[in-house]
Design a protein around this motif. Structure first.
Motif, PDB file in Angstrom:
ATOM      1  N   GLN A  12     -11.061  28.449  -2.837  1.00  0.00           N
ATOM      2  CA  GLN A  12     -10.499  29.588  -3.567  1.00  0.00           C
ATOM      3  C   GLN A  12      -9.710  29.144  -4.794  1.00  0.00           C
ATOM      4  OE1 GLN A  12     -10.525  29.238  -0.294  1.00  0.00           O
ATOM      5  NE2 GLN A  12     -11.350  31.109   0.592  1.00  0.00           N
ATOM      6  N   GLY A  72      -2.824  38.844  -1.219  1.00  0.00           N
ATOM      7  CA  GLY A  72      -3.524  38.464  -2.441  1.00  0.00           C
ATOM      8  C   GLY A  72      -3.619  39.551  -3.477  1.00  0.00           C
ATOM      9  N   VAL A  96      -3.984  33.033  -0.840  1.00  0.00           N
ATOM     10  CA  VAL A  96      -5.374  32.658  -0.553  1.00  0.00           C
ATOM     11  C   VAL A  96      -5.454  31.309   0.156  1.00  0.00           C
ATOM     12  CG1 VAL A  96      -6.241  34.031  -2.491  1.00  0.00           C
ATOM     13  CG2 VAL A  96      -5.769  31.598  -2.836  1.00  0.00           C
ATOM     14  N   ARG A 118      -7.643  32.757   4.060  1.00  0.00           N
ATOM     15  CA  ARG A 118      -8.876  32.571   3.304  1.00  0.00           C
ATOM     16  C   ARG A 118      -9.965  33.574   3.675  1.00  0.00           C
ATOM     17  NH1 ARG A 118      -8.876  25.877   3.053  1.00  0.00           N
ATOM     18  NH2 ARG A 118      -6.613  25.735   2.752  1.00  0.00           N
ATOM     19  N   GLN A 173      -9.185  37.035   3.638  1.00  0.00           N
ATOM     20  CA  GLN A 173      -8.920  38.306   2.963  1.00  0.00           C
ATOM     21  C   GLN A 173      -9.942  38.508   1.851  1.00  0.00           C
ATOM     22  OE1 GLN A 173      -5.369  38.301   0.264  1.00  0.00           O
ATOM     23  NE2 GLN A 173      -5.002  36.266   1.132  1.00  0.00           N
ATOM     24  N   ALA A 215      -9.683  36.432  -1.356  1.00  0.00           N
ATOM     25  CA  ALA A 215     -10.003  35.026  -1.114  1.00  0.00           C
ATOM     26  C   ALA A 215     -11.505  34.818  -0.984  1.00  0.00           C
ATOM     27  CB  ALA A 215      -9.288  34.543   0.147  1.00  0.00           C
TER      28      ALA A 215
END
Length: 354
Positions: A9, A215, A252, A256, A258, A261
């Protein structure tokens, strides 16, 4: 996943950062485009990644392998950087021979000492703009040299490292003066490093970012800072943008899965992100090539066409540099660092971030 040393990311974040940076160097950019914010995101990313990985190494191994870190950094940064200086020198010579105008050559001669010593942030005005964006590398290289050493000497007392780093930065400001670029650079690195220190020492705070998809919130905050910068330019908007981007980076990193991300981890974005360093170094060469190509083709040379052509050219040039120089020298640095650690009975590090 969140314990992994490699976070794709972050390469996705780098892709958008470098797009803004290239935009900043395109002539005739519209009023609502401020590409300088690209470096406001790069700085906290470096501060976070370097600090987090070093603290994790110290926590797991009991100490930081400083020599291995420096080996990886040297072979990651230096070879392509000096090759770029040579390319710009050849370009300045070509301009001189083709036009008999020595201006660019004189500018490069004035800037040369600052460039080769990674001190371009202190270059005088008469050094011109040839490879002018190397100022960020001057700040980052000082961070790479000083900050890991402070963490190494501090052993487990990270607060001492913070105080020592602030003293060093204060001494640099006192000796050589300061400006908005220096403030933005060291603030961005500091806020990224500060987040790493905080979350490395606070499992409760880290669990918040693991469990709450922050995020998109941090992205909205970043956009708000950008709008503020456009509407009322001030260095404080740059600092706010660095802080909000640092929250995005942390979010993120820990979560990782979401949606933001997952978007940043898309393969094209990650691949483009791996070329970021080479694109950053060679972007102005690509822009000049793009302008020349559009002129020869009698194509419209407006802001958009120059950007699209220049970005495409920068990707191609960067990929060639990455394959021919950057990746082979990175591999050499990793082997040297890994062989040394293996010889000490430890595990070799394959972290792409440092």
């Amino acid at each position: 996943m969140t314990d992994s040393k490699y976070c794709p990311q972050l390469d996705g974040v780098r892709t958008f950062c470098i797009i803004f940076t290239v935009l900043n160097h395109i002539p005739g950019r519209p009023w609502f485009v401020d590409g300088t914010v690209g470096v406001d995101a790069f700085f906290p990313l470096s501060g976070w990644l370097i600090t987090w990985l070093l603290l994790e190494e110290r926590r797991k191994e009991g100490q930081i392998d400083l020599r291995a870190f420096y080996l990886r950094r040297i072979f990651r940064i230096v070879p392509l950087y000096y090759l770029t200086i040579a390319i710009y020198a050849c370009a300045a010579l070509a301009v001189y021979f083709l036009t008999a105008n020595p201006a660019k050559l004189e500018e490069l001669r004035t800037a040369a000492l600052y460039l080769v010593t990674f001190n371009s942030e202190y270059r005088p005005d008469e050094a011109g703009v040839v490879f002018g964006h190397a100022w960020t590398l001057g700040i980052e290289e000082k961070f790479y040299v000083i900050w890991p050493l402070m963490l190494f000497l501090a052993v487990r007392f990270t607060a001492f490292a913070v105080v020592a780093a602030l003293v060093v930065i204060g001494a640099l400001f006192g000796l050589f003066g300061t400006n908005d670029y220096l403030v933005r650079g060291y603030f961005g690195l500091g806020v990224g490093a500060g987040m790493a220190i905080w979350l490395n020492g606070s499992p409760l705070a880290a669990s918040f970012f693991r469990n709450f998809p922050f995020g998109w919130v941090s992205l909205v905050m970043t956009v708000m800072m950008y709008v503020g910068l456009i509407m009322a330019p001030s260095v404080y908007w740059h600092l706010g943008l660095s802080a909000s981007v640092s929250l995005l980076i942390v979010s993120v990193w820990f979560d990782r899965e979401q949606s933001l991300a997952r978007f940043l981890a898309r393969a094209p974005l990650v691949w483009l992100g791996t070329l970021t360093y080479a694109i950053y170094l060679l972007q102005t060469l690509a822009i000049n090539l793009a302008q020349g190509l559009l002129q020869r083709l009698h194509a419209p040379a407006n802001f958009l066409t120059i950007f699209l052509t220049a970005y495409a050219a920068s990707v191609v040039i960067a990929w060639l540099a990455h394959v021919a120089v950057e990746q082979p020298t990175i591999d050499i640095g990793r082997r040297l660092a890994g062989n040394r650690k293996t010889g000490q009975g430890g595990l070799s590090s394959s972290a792409p971030g440092i």
